[in-house]
Design a protein around this motif. Structure first.
Motif, PDB file in Angstrom:
ATOM      1  N   ARG A 265       2.579 -11.384  -9.051  1.00  0.00           N
ATOM      2  CA  ARG A 265       1.638 -10.521  -8.347  1.00  0.00           C
ATOM      3  C   ARG A 265       2.354  -9.375  -7.646  1.00  0.00           C
ATOM      4  O   ARG A 265       1.908  -8.226  -7.682  1.00  0.00           O
ATOM      5  CB  ARG A 265       0.833 -11.343  -7.344  1.00  0.00           C
ATOM      6  CG  ARG A 265      -0.225 -10.535  -6.599  1.00  0.00           C
ATOM      7  CD  ARG A 265      -1.140 -11.425  -5.803  1.00  0.00           C
ATOM      8  NE  ARG A 265      -1.902 -12.321  -6.667  1.00  0.00           N
ATOM      9  CZ  ARG A 265      -2.797 -13.206  -6.206  1.00  0.00           C
ATOM     10  NH1 ARG A 265      -3.026 -13.306  -4.908  1.00  0.00           N
ATOM     11  NH2 ARG A 265      -3.457 -13.972  -7.062  1.00  0.00           N
ATOM     12  N   GLN A 266       3.484  -9.685  -7.010  1.00  0.00           N
ATOM     13  CA  GLN A 266       4.232  -8.635  -6.316  1.00  0.00           C
ATOM     14  C   GLN A 266       4.756  -7.601  -7.304  1.00  0.00           C
ATOM     15  O   GLN A 266       4.696  -6.387  -7.053  1.00  0.00           O
ATOM     16  CB  GLN A 266       5.398  -9.244  -5.529  1.00  0.00           C
ATOM     17  CG  GLN A 266       6.237  -8.197  -4.794  1.00  0.00           C
ATOM     18  CD  GLN A 266       7.507  -8.783  -4.200  1.00  0.00           C
ATOM     19  OE1 GLN A 266       8.106  -9.696  -4.785  1.00  0.00           O
ATOM     20  NE2 GLN A 266       7.934  -8.276  -3.051  1.00  0.00           N
ATOM     21  N   ARG A 269       2.015  -5.349  -8.566  1.00  0.00           N
ATOM     22  CA  ARG A 269       1.646  -4.368  -7.545  1.00  0.00           C
ATOM     23  C   ARG A 269       2.627  -3.206  -7.539  1.00  0.00           C
ATOM     24  O   ARG A 269       2.239  -2.039  -7.389  1.00  0.00           O
ATOM     25  CB  ARG A 269       1.592  -5.028  -6.164  1.00  0.00           C
ATOM     26  CG  ARG A 269       0.321  -5.814  -5.894  1.00  0.00           C
ATOM     27  CD  ARG A 269       0.097  -5.998  -4.404  1.00  0.00           C
ATOM     28  NE  ARG A 269       1.204  -6.687  -3.761  1.00  0.00           N
ATOM     29  CZ  ARG A 269       1.232  -7.998  -3.543  1.00  0.00           C
ATOM     30  NH1 ARG A 269       0.217  -8.762  -3.917  1.00  0.00           N
ATOM     31  NH2 ARG A 269       2.267  -8.558  -2.949  1.00  0.00           N
ATOM     32  N   ARG A 273       1.675   0.634  -8.294  1.00  0.00           N
ATOM     33  CA  ARG A 273       1.871   1.609  -7.227  1.00  0.00           C
ATOM     34  C   ARG A 273       2.693   2.794  -7.693  1.00  0.00           C
ATOM     35  O   ARG A 273       2.355   3.949  -7.431  1.00  0.00           O
ATOM     36  CB  ARG A 273       2.555   0.939  -6.026  1.00  0.00           C
ATOM     37  CG  ARG A 273       2.899   1.912  -4.899  1.00  0.00           C
ATOM     38  CD  ARG A 273       3.682   1.226  -3.798  1.00  0.00           C
ATOM     39  NE  ARG A 273       4.143   2.190  -2.801  1.00  0.00           N
ATOM     40  CZ  ARG A 273       4.980   1.899  -1.816  1.00  0.00           C
ATOM     41  NH1 ARG A 273       5.436   0.651  -1.669  1.00  0.00           N
ATOM     42  NH2 ARG A 273       5.364   2.833  -0.963  1.00  0.00           N
TER      43      ARG A 273
END
Length: 354
Positions: A265-266, A269, A273
């Motif tokens: 998930r990180q 992201r 981004r």
């Protein structure tokens, strides 16, 4: 009245490097192939000429050379005058092939014969841009670490699987050197200046041309859509490098996250981004750019290109290719366009001019 001795700072015009050892400086011949990049030439030629002038070496130590002694057209149509032909060149220490994709077969054979003569004389031989492809085709890079511009590297990987091809700005391996071209030529020539004349002269040259640092040869080339990630985390950059180096592998997002010490998930992201897409979409774009380079620079069939680019079917490759570049692989090959006017991000479908 007594005057105090003037103090100088390193690199001041009042304190030039010693002339000792000038005779050991290498003499360079830049061989220009039709359609060469004037930027790649000037990125090397001007700093080298300036550095030689700075240490009071005669300016005509280096030569511009063409295959027949005539002016050579650049890729923008400007004709560059030269000093001499291959046959008229005096003895030098290093030869730099600046390509040019318009090298015809008879001239290619003549260049090959001449380069083998250079090798027998013990001269260093190097290449920039398409010159790397020409040297690989002539068998002059076998057994050496090599780099090439991204648009040629994919072809070289397929056509010469025995070559050790790096994703780097430049490579210097014994009596061979290769460079990705463009402003990377400045980084290469600064390394040569440091070797020939000292690191202090290379740093003064760096300042003269308003550059903030000397990039190392092993630093990676930038991909077409990597803008905006300079401030990104190391984990994102590491993940991008892993994907680039393992395009044929079907790594999952979980496996990629494990390799960089992050959660899935990180990592997703971070990709969204800084790149606006998922890790898997980023991999697919890399594969499509690789496919585009193979379509434009090799005679491989579209099906062969699809499999070489990591796609399981021709139809899937062609549909995604058209979505990204605005034309099918076959249309791109027929048009001969190296820079499609528009590209689209796969996930958003938006268009942007290159």
């Amino acid at each position: 009245m007594d005057r105090k001795a003037k103090t100088t700072t390193p690199g001041s015009p009042l304190e030039r490097p010693s002339a000792a050892g000038r005779s050991n400086l290498r003499r360079y011949a830049f061989v220009l192939l039709p359609g060469f990049s004037s930027l790649s030439l000037q990125a090397m030629w001007e700093p080298l000429q300036w550095a030689h002038s700075y240490v009071a070496v005669e300016r005509h130590r280096n030569w511009l050379v063409s295959l027949d002694g005539r002016a050579v057209p650049t890729n923008s149509g400007i004709r560059q005058a030269v000093d001499c032909s291959l046959d008229d060149l005096a003895e030098v220490d290093a030869v730099v092939i600046i390509g040019g994709e318009d090298l015809q077969e008879p001239l290619a054979e003549r260049l090959k014969s001449w380069l083998y003569h250079c090798r027998s004389q013990g001269w260093m031989i190097g290449a920039v841009d398409y010159g790397v492809v020409a040297m690989a085709q002539m068998g002059l890079l076998d057994g050496y670490s090599v780099t090439a511009n991204l648009r040629y590297r994919h072809y070289l990987t397929e056509a010469f699987p025995h070559l050790s091809i790096e994703n780097s700005l430049f490579e210097i391996d014994r009596d061979r050197f290769t460079c990705a071209g463009g402003v990377a030529g400045l980084d290469l020539v600064l390394e040569m200046i440091a070797t020939d004349m000292g690191g202090d002269v290379a740093d003064i040259c760096l300042n003269h041309f308003n550059q903030d640092r000397r990039r190392a040869g092993h630093e990676p080339q930038r991909l077409p859509f990597e803008q905006g990630v300079n401030s990104a985390s190391r984990k994102l950059k590491r993940a991008m490098a892993i994907i680039q180096d393992n395009l044929e592998e079907e790594l999952t997002s979980d496996e990629l996250a494990d390799l960089v010490g992050s959660s899935r998930r990180q990592l997703e992201r971070l990709f969204r981004r800084f790149l606006g897409k998922s890790p898997m979409a980023y991999r697919q774009e890399l594969r499509l750019w690789r496919g585009r380079d193979l379509v434009l620079s090799t005679p491989m069939s579209i099906t062969q290109v699809a499999f070489a680019s990591g796609f399981s079917s021709n139809s899937h490759f062609s549909s995604r290719f058209k979505l990204l570049f605005g034309m099918s692989p076959r249309e791109a090959r027929l048009s001969g366009k190296r820079q499609p006017p528009m590209i689209r991000t796969i996930e958003s479908g938006s268009s942007a001019s290159l």
